[in-house]
Design a protein around this motif. Structure first.
Motif, short mmCIF file in Angstrom:
data_model
loop_
_atom_site.label_atom_id
_atom_site.label_comp_id
_atom_site.label_asym_id
_atom_site.label_seq_id
_atom_site.Cartn_x
_atom_site.Cartn_y
_atom_site.Cartn_z
N TRP A 74 0.81 -1.22 0.00
CA TRP A 74 0.00 0.00 0.00
C TRP A 74 0.84 1.27 0.00
CZ3 TRP A 74 -2.15 -4.27 2.72
CH2 TRP A 74 -3.36 -4.71 2.21
N VAL B 249 -5.64 6.60 5.44
CA VAL B 249 -5.88 5.15 5.45
C VAL B 249 -6.94 4.84 6.50
CG1 VAL B 249 -4.87 2.86 5.75
CG2 VAL B 249 -3.48 4.71 4.79
N HIS C 168 -6.63 4.86 0.90
CA HIS C 168 -7.00 3.45 1.01
C HIS C 168 -8.07 3.26 2.07
CE1 HIS C 168 -3.37 2.72 -1.30
NE2 HIS C 168 -2.60 3.15 -0.32
N LEU D 72 -9.19 -0.15 3.50
CA LEU D 72 -8.93 -1.59 3.47
C LEU D 72 -10.12 -2.31 4.08
CD1 LEU D 72 -6.16 -0.23 3.07
CD2 LEU D 72 -5.18 -1.99 4.53
N CYS E 129 -10.47 -1.14 -1.06
CA CYS E 129 -9.51 -2.22 -1.29
C CYS E 129 -9.94 -3.49 -0.55
CB CYS E 129 -8.12 -1.79 -0.84
SG CYS E 129 -6.87 -3.03 -1.17
N THR F 166 -9.62 -7.15 0.81
CA THR F 166 -8.44 -7.91 1.20
C THR F 166 -8.87 -9.28 1.71
OG1 THR F 166 -8.46 -7.19 3.51
CG2 THR F 166 -7.32 -5.77 1.93
N ARG G 22 -2.84 -1.96 -5.99
CA ARG G 22 -2.90 -0.52 -5.73
C ARG G 22 -3.13 0.23 -7.04
NH1 ARG G 22 1.85 -0.06 -3.68
NH2 ARG G 22 2.90 1.12 -5.31
#
Length: 516
Positions: free
Chosen positions: A187, A247, A276, A278, A307, A309, A324
């Motif tokens: 990231w 983030v 981001h 996540l 994103c 995961t 990314r």
């Protein structure tokens, strides 16, 4: 400067490099820690642990609602060379069921001492198991224990217990630092980043993915109480804007809560600096990501910020993630559309067992094993590969997770994920969101498939008919479709469905009804 080999060495290195830069900002109290303060606080807490009877090699449970006390306890144990065991217990603190659960966990993980906050000390005074004591820690004052002797084991992370009793996952310093390196590289995280987290610190995504990761990357982390998010998920979005966070980390249910709250009562937020978001810890439905994106793109959220995961504590944390700079992808297999969880992060390899469909992982971040359980360890670790217990597919090099291997449902010789049934009934009016569970069960007339759905309208037969119609449209046959009260379906502390526990609870209810 050489790479650190332990969290203690990492904290000292960051203190030398970053000095007075803010490390943690606690949103509720306004308290702030700098990178320079972290090693000093850890040394003072280490002394407090020693004074309470802890020694190098001891396992120290951490059970604290106060996030500052939790961080103090974790890094204090690192400084002493004790092994922290983060605990999260469901139920009302101090109640008989909660105390029984606590005693089970302390005995299960061989804990000598419980580190807590000032408010938790009264609750714990009559709860710990025989031979175990509790201490409230505070790194702001006291005599430091100057010499640090970090343990090779960074922590024992209790598993989520989705398919059985929780196990102690032994994570080494080397594995932890290797996975943090992979996360940072994937990231592109560094000192210019900042985060905002309300995730529970007893969970690997909250502890490793945010609190420890901030130390590793040199970023500033704004910490917000978990209870505050649950009361006001829309406020989380506003805080992302106010703190300038780049983030954020969240499970899918959090995105759904924030989206629903915002659509009812929109606030103001500037999300243009968020690089981001996540998303992980549970099944990721495409509709949740798409709804969040549609709702918050007008507030500056970048199209590629979301994103998806995939990870698990047995691999420290991260395994795969969306590349990314790309938007998240979806794929359709059979009757369902799935979210792609992306490609393996740096240093990690992923494959799928062609015979069983189980996801296998090789990584320098793999656990040492399950605490004092060589048989369970041998059952999942072999030749450098971890059997994750998850089923999935690799499509164009990206992982699509479809369910748990132990929770596959057999019907006429065909094995289907329980999640197929749960996805089919999602959104039925009268059923609480994401509160449906499916499992196989051996009844008096043989194998049967059971679907339970939580509803506040248990006597409403039309809801059951709607559930059956959805299943029929998906080509899925179920023998039992039943409405259960809110809260009936057990979930882990991270929000995952506990299908095995739901089956046992339903069986007990069936047995009670049959005897009356």
């Amino acid at each position: 400067m050489s790479d650190p080999t332990s969290l203690v060495a990492l904290a000292e290195q960051r203190a030398a490099e970053l000095g007075g830069k803010p490390l943690y900002r606690f949103v509720d109290s306004g308290e702030q820690w700098t990178f320079a303060e972290l090693p000093d606080r850890a040394a003072r807490v280490a002394r407090q642990l020693v004074d309470a009877g802890a020694q190098h090699d001891d396992r120290v449970a951490i059970l604290a609602d106060d996030r500052a006390a939790f961080c103090d306890a974790f890094f204090g144990a690192q400084h002493l060379g004790a092994i922290p065991v983060p605990l999260g217990l469901s139920g009302k603190p101090g109640s008989d069921p909660w105390n029984a659960l606590l005693r089970d966990r302390l005995a299960r993980f061989g804990v000598r001492l419980v580190a807590t906050d000032a408010g938790g000390l009264d609750v714990l005074s009559g709860s710990p198991a025989p031979g175990c004591t509790a201490v409230a820690v505070d790194g702001s004052s006291g005599r430091p224990l100057r010499d640090a002797h970090p343990h090779d084991v960074a922590l024992v992370q209790p598993s989520s217990g989705t398919t059985g009793d929780p196990k102690g996952i032994v994570v080494s310093q080397a594995a932890l630092l290797a996975n943090l390196t992979a996360i940072s590289e994937h990231w592109d995280l560094g000192p210019s980043d900042s985060g905002l987290s309300w995730l529970p610190l007893f969970h690997d995504m909250g502890l490793i993915g945010t609190a420890i990761n901030a130390v590793f990357t040199g970023a500033t982390l704004h910490q917000w109480p978990t209870a505050s998010f649950l009361r006001s998920p829309g406020r989380w979005v506003e805080l992302l804007g106010e703190t300038g966070a780049t983030v954020a980390v969240a499970p899918p249910f959090a995105l759904e809560l924030a989206t629903r709250r915002w659509r009812r009562s929109a606030g103001g937020a500037d999300l243009s600096h968020v690089r981001h978001v996540l998303v992980g810890a549970e099944r990721i439905r495409p509709e949740v990501l798409e709804g969040f994106a549609v709702t918050f793109t007008p507030y500056g959220l970048a199209p590629d910020a979301l994103c998806p995961t995939y990870g698990l504590a047995e691999a420290t944390l991260a395994v795969t993630a969306k590349p990314r700079g790309e938007q998240f992808g979806t794929v359709r297999t059979g009757a369902h559309r799935w979210t792609s969880c992306g490609r393996a992060v740096p240093g990690v390899a992923v494959r799928v067992d062609p015979a069983t469909g189980e996801v296998l992982v090789a990584s320098p971040g793999l656990m040492d094993g399950y605490l004092e359980d060589p048989a369970a360890t041998a059952g999942v670790l072999s030749d450098g590969w971890l059997r994750t217990g998850d089923c999935g597919q690799l499509i164009d090099g990206e992982l699509v997770v479809t369910g748990r291997a132990k929770e596959m449902i057999n019907r006429g010789g065909v094995r289907l994920p329980a999640s197929d049934y749960e996805l089919a009934v999602h959104g039925v009016e009268g059923v609480l969101p994401d509160r449906a569970v499916a499992f196989g069960d051996l009844g008096p007339d043989g194998e049967r498939i059971v679907v339970l759905a939580e509803s506040r309208q248990r006597g409403n037969g039309s809801i059951v008919l709607a559930l059956r119609a959805r299943l029929a449209d998906a080509g899925l046959a179920a023998d039992v479709v039943e409405l259960v009260p809110p809260g009936f379906i057990p979930r882990t502390t991270s929000g995952k469905l506990r299908r095995g526990a739901a089956r046992e609870q339903w069986r007990a209810q069936e047995a009670t009804a049959a005897s009356n």
